[in-house]
Design an enzyme around this catalytic site. Structure first.
Site, PDB file in Angstrom:
ATOM      1  N   LYS A 172       0.877  -1.187   0.000  1.00 50.12           N
ATOM      2  CA  LYS A 172       0.000   0.000   0.000  1.00 50.12           C
ATOM      3  C   LYS A 172       0.905   1.226   0.000  1.00 50.12           C
ATOM      4  O   LYS A 172       1.415   1.641   1.032  1.00 50.12           O
ATOM      5  CB  LYS A 172      -0.880  -0.022   1.261  1.00 50.12           C
ATOM      6  CG  LYS A 172      -2.275   0.530   1.077  1.00 50.12           C
ATOM      7  CD  LYS A 172      -2.323   1.980   0.674  1.00 50.12           C
ATOM      8  CE  LYS A 172      -2.112   2.913   1.836  1.00 50.12           C
ATOM      9  NZ  LYS A 172      -1.952   4.320   1.396  1.00 50.12           N
ATOM     10  N   PRO A 173       1.103   1.825  -1.194  1.00 49.59           N
ATOM     11  CA  PRO A 173       1.949   3.024  -1.244  1.00 49.59           C
ATOM     12  C   PRO A 173       1.214   4.217  -0.630  1.00 49.59           C
ATOM     13  O   PRO A 173      -0.003   4.158  -0.424  1.00 49.59           O
ATOM     14  CB  PRO A 173       2.160   3.268  -2.743  1.00 49.59           C
ATOM     15  CG  PRO A 173       1.426   2.203  -3.476  1.00 49.59           C
ATOM     16  CD  PRO A 173       0.535   1.490  -2.500  1.00 49.59           C
ATOM     17  N   GLU A 383       7.366  16.473  16.287  1.00 52.23           N
ATOM     18  CA  GLU A 383       8.049  16.263  15.008  1.00 52.23           C
ATOM     19  C   GLU A 383       7.594  17.366  14.049  1.00 52.23           C
ATOM     20  O   GLU A 383       6.486  17.314  13.515  1.00 52.23           O
ATOM     21  CB  GLU A 383       7.699  14.881  14.452  1.00 52.23           C
ATOM     22  CG  GLU A 383       8.554  14.484  13.281  1.00 52.23           C
ATOM     23  CD  GLU A 383       8.190  13.108  12.706  1.00 52.23           C
ATOM     24  OE1 GLU A 383       6.994  12.776  12.634  1.00 52.23           O
ATOM     25  OE2 GLU A 383       9.112  12.379  12.315  1.00 52.23           O
TER      26      GLU A 383
HETATM   27  P1  NAD Z   1       1.368   8.631   7.497  1.00 48.77           P
HETATM   28  O1  NAD Z   1       1.362   7.884   8.772  1.00 48.77           O
HETATM   29  O2  NAD Z   1       0.419   9.757   7.326  1.00 48.77           O
HETATM   30  O3  NAD Z   1       1.082   7.647   6.264  1.00 48.77           O
HETATM   31  C1  NAD Z   1       1.894   6.523   6.030  1.00 48.77           C
HETATM   32  C2  NAD Z   1       1.085   5.457   5.283  1.00 48.77           C
HETATM   33  O4  NAD Z   1       0.053   4.973   6.117  1.00 48.77           O
HETATM   34  C3  NAD Z   1       0.409   5.969   4.014  1.00 48.77           C
HETATM   35  O5  NAD Z   1       0.509   4.985   3.018  1.00 48.77           O
HETATM   36  C4  NAD Z   1      -1.038   6.149   4.466  1.00 48.77           C
HETATM   37  O6  NAD Z   1      -1.972   6.068   3.414  1.00 48.77           O
HETATM   38  C5  NAD Z   1      -1.187   4.985   5.420  1.00 48.77           C
HETATM   39  N1  NAD Z   1      -2.275   5.107   6.399  1.00 48.77           N
HETATM   40  C6  NAD Z   1      -2.868   6.231   6.874  1.00 48.77           C
HETATM   41  N2  NAD Z   1      -3.802   5.910   7.793  1.00 48.77           N
HETATM   42  C7  NAD Z   1      -3.814   4.558   7.908  1.00 48.77           C
HETATM   43  C8  NAD Z   1      -4.538   3.618   8.700  1.00 48.77           C
HETATM   44  N3  NAD Z   1      -5.465   4.022   9.585  1.00 48.77           N
HETATM   45  N4  NAD Z   1      -4.261   2.321   8.571  1.00 48.77           N
HETATM   46  C9  NAD Z   1      -3.326   1.877   7.708  1.00 48.77           C
HETATM   47  N5  NAD Z   1      -2.594   2.725   6.915  1.00 48.77           N
HETATM   48  C10 NAD Z   1      -2.834   4.040   7.017  1.00 48.77           C
HETATM   49  O7  NAD Z   1       2.875   9.115   7.270  1.00 48.77           O
HETATM   50  P2  NAD Z   1       3.444  10.110   6.156  1.00 48.77           P
HETATM   51  O8  NAD Z   1       2.967  11.492   6.427  1.00 48.77           O
HETATM   52  O9  NAD Z   1       3.248   9.533   4.801  1.00 48.77           O
HETATM   53  O10 NAD Z   1       5.018  10.021   6.456  1.00 48.77           O
HETATM   54  C11 NAD Z   1       5.664  10.835   7.384  1.00 48.77           C
HETATM   55  C12 NAD Z   1       5.918  10.117   8.692  1.00 48.77           C
HETATM   56  O11 NAD Z   1       6.651   8.909   8.449  1.00 48.77           O
HETATM   57  C13 NAD Z   1       6.772  10.915   9.637  1.00 48.77           C
HETATM   58  O12 NAD Z   1       6.224  10.834  10.931  1.00 48.77           O
HETATM   59  C14 NAD Z   1       8.125  10.230   9.589  1.00 48.77           C
HETATM   60  O13 NAD Z   1       8.915  10.414  10.734  1.00 48.77           O
HETATM   61  C15 NAD Z   1       7.733   8.822   9.375  1.00 48.77           C
HETATM   62  N6  NAD Z   1       8.838   8.045   8.799  1.00 48.77           N
HETATM   63  C16 NAD Z   1       9.483   7.122   9.581  1.00 48.77           C
HETATM   64  C17 NAD Z   1      10.568   6.411   9.079  1.00 48.77           C
HETATM   65  C18 NAD Z   1      11.286   5.388   9.902  1.00 48.77           C
HETATM   66  O14 NAD Z   1      11.990   4.547   9.330  1.00 48.77           O
HETATM   67  N7  NAD Z   1      11.143   5.367  11.208  1.00 48.77           N
HETATM   68  C19 NAD Z   1      11.007   6.650   7.772  1.00 48.77           C
HETATM   69  C20 NAD Z   1      10.320   7.601   7.008  1.00 48.77           C
HETATM   70  C21 NAD Z   1       9.232   8.286   7.530  1.00 48.77           C
END
Ligand code: NAD
Length: 482
Positions: A172-173, A383
């Site tokens: 799921k991208p 963050e």
């Molecule tokens: P996000 O949590 O908004 O979304 C990430 C993914 O989750 C997306 O594909 C989204 O569609 C999906 N998603 C959203 N709600 C969901 C649900 N209820 N159930 C299942 N999937 C769901 O994150 P973002 O804004 O895309 O990315 C930024 C965040 O990612 C930041 O907090 C960053 O620190 C974190 N991040 C962490 C790492 C790591 O390795 N620790 C690496 C990169 C980014």
């Protein structure tokens, strides 16, 4: 283009209205993707479950050959176009996109080699004629949910070890940056990966949630925010699913006065502002030993003022920064900076949106350097995930460590010093999963990557990154005799 659901080896349209993918630099619509319904997710999981027994039964050698072929195919055929897509959908300059994609292919090659090294153990029991065999078996169908930040790389960290272990996938991208992922997955199909071994459901959080809830999914490998990670962790726990949760961070950078201040400032600058600060291991809080503070602020802010923010990361591939991903992301940065200023911080540089000329149509925020910050400010507690560097002096090592650890996050930290004893004391004292000492990147394919505290559960990369896709099964045999 909206036939972006990959189910049973075939790209399909969805039944729901498609979702637009925007260029964050211009707000132009780049493409549309299908918005997977629960029914589509169910079909994708069924496809992955059907493909699992045969894929798991293949030898490590066969899986390795297919993965190497996919990595080669991606480099040779898809990389350049995928890099342009990544820059257009995510905003990072083209040279950063290329770097990410090359690294992704490298991760696939690394775990392809590991596929041949997955072995079990045997030992004689300590009672009578018993023997113990420990087998390692793939966990099953994996739901891989990735964010927009490094959409391909963070998927490679999951697909590489998971496919090597014999798992099958539903990917799921992020709805914000799905296009480069689709090209990456295509390379696996080109390489001859059996149908159903990788499936893709594009869409938003609802599609991700349906994947997490699906009873035939054995493991969720998630990278994203703490809030989403918590929701996923809770839902997965109800079904005792395995999870790897890579979540947010608030990385401190501690600079001691004995370090080369100019070098430390340049390194911290890069780790603060590259990808417009939208990296989980970005430097978020900089603590500088007081005698070096003024010099550090000077070097850092002079260099930050020279950063070039591009509104076209394809035309300017080597620019320092691009746009932020969304209007909401810019609003969050603006709110954090306003909070800091209201509580007494001073913007030595930036502190505002970029809205003129080429920036007018996109989501831009100026590189920002803050002094006069305190731990009470949101930039120090939450963050911010944007191009903001809060700088604060400290007087002792203990104080620096206390400040650095004063956060719910525990992903990465950086330390600059020439003193070995100081370096190791900091490495011991910092509560986070990765620590860079005199280096501004904690990532190495062979080393575990992941967080303590609210930054997540589990590790990716290295040996633990493969083990996360394997169940250990113990077979105890009474062979008679003694
Ligand atoms: P996000 O949590 O908004 O979304 C990430 C993914 O989750 C997306 O594909 C989204 O569609 C999906 N998603 C959203 N709600 C969901 C649900 N209820 N159930 C299942 N999937 C769901 O994150 P973002 O804004 O895309 O990315 C930024 C965040 O990612 C930041 O907090 C960053 O620190 C974190 N991040 C962490 C790492 C790591 O390795 N620790 C690496 C990169 C980014």
């Amino acid at each position: 283009m909206s036939a972006t659901l990959l189910i049973g080896g075939r790209w399909r349209e969805g039944a729901l209205p498609p979702l637009p993918v925007f260029n964050p630099a211009t707000q132009e619509v780049l493409a549309h993707t299908a918005d997977a319904s629960a029914h589509d997710v169910d079909a994708a999981v069924a496809s992955a479950a059907a493909a699992f027994p045969a894929w798991a039964a293949r030898s490590g050698r066969e899986r390795a050959a297919l993965l190497h072929r996919a990595a080669e195919r991606f480099r040779a055929v898809h990389l350049e176009e995928a890099a342009v897509l990544l820059t257009r959908e995510n905003g990072k300059p083209l040279s950063d996109s290329r770097k990410e994609l090359l690294y992704s292919a490298d991760v696939i090659d690394f775990y392809a080699d590991e596929a041949r090294r997955i072995t079990g153990t045997h030992f004689s029991g300590d009672m009578g004629g018993t023997h113990s065999f420990v087998w390692k078996e793939p966990v099953g169908v994996v739901g891989a949910i990735v964010p927009y930040t490094f959409p391909v790389d963070l998927l490679a960290w999951k697909l590489g070890p998971g496919l090597a272990a014999g798992c099958t996938f539903v990917v799921k991208p992020s709805e914000l940056a799905p296009l480069s992922v689709l090209r990456f997955v295509q390379a696996f199909l080109d390489a001859g990966l059996p149908e159903g071994v990788i499936n893709v459901v594009t869409g938003g959080g609802a599609a991700g949630a349906a994947l997490v809830e699906h009873p035939l999914v054995s493991k969720i490998a998630f990278t994203g925010s703490v809030d989403t990670g918590r929701r996923i962790g809770e839902a997965a726990a109800r079904q005792f699913k395995r999870t790897t949760l890579e979540l947010g961070g608030s990385a401190p950078c501690i600079v001691f006065a004995d370090s080369d201040i100019r070098t430390a400032a340049a390194a911290a600058l890069r780790r603060c502002f590259s990808h417009t600060g939208q990296i989980c291991i970005s430097v978020n809080r900089i603590f500088v030993e007081r005698p070096a503070f003024a010099a550090f602020v000077e070097y850092f802010s002079v260099a930050a003022a020279r950063l070039h923010v591009t509104a076209d990361g394809v035309a300017e591939p080597n620019a320092d920064m691009g746009p932020m991903i969304s209007a909401a992301a810019v609003d969050k940065v603006a709110a954090h900076v306003a909070d800091a200023q209201a509580l007494g911080a001073r913007a030595v540089l930036g502190g505002h949106r970029l809205t003129d000329g080429a920036y007018a149509r996109g989501h831009f925020y100026a590189p920002t350097v803050l002094t006069g910050v305190t731990p009470a400010m949101r930039v120090m507690r939450e963050e911010t995930f944007g191009p903001v560097a809060p700088l604060m002096p400290f007087d002792s090592r203990d104080e620096a460590l206390a400040l650095a650890n004063d956060t719910p996050y525990g992903l990465a930290a950086y330390v600059y010093t020439r003193d070995l004893e100081t370096a190791f004391a900091c490495a011991r004292g910092l509560r986070c999963g990765g620590i860079g000492i005199n280096v501004n990147d904690i990532t190495d394919i062979r080393a575990p990557f992941g967080g303590m505290k609210h930054s997540g559960i589990g590790r990716e990369l290295g040996e633990p990154g493969l083990d996360a896709y394997l169940e250990h099964k113990h077979i105890r045999l009474n062979a008679g005799g003694r």
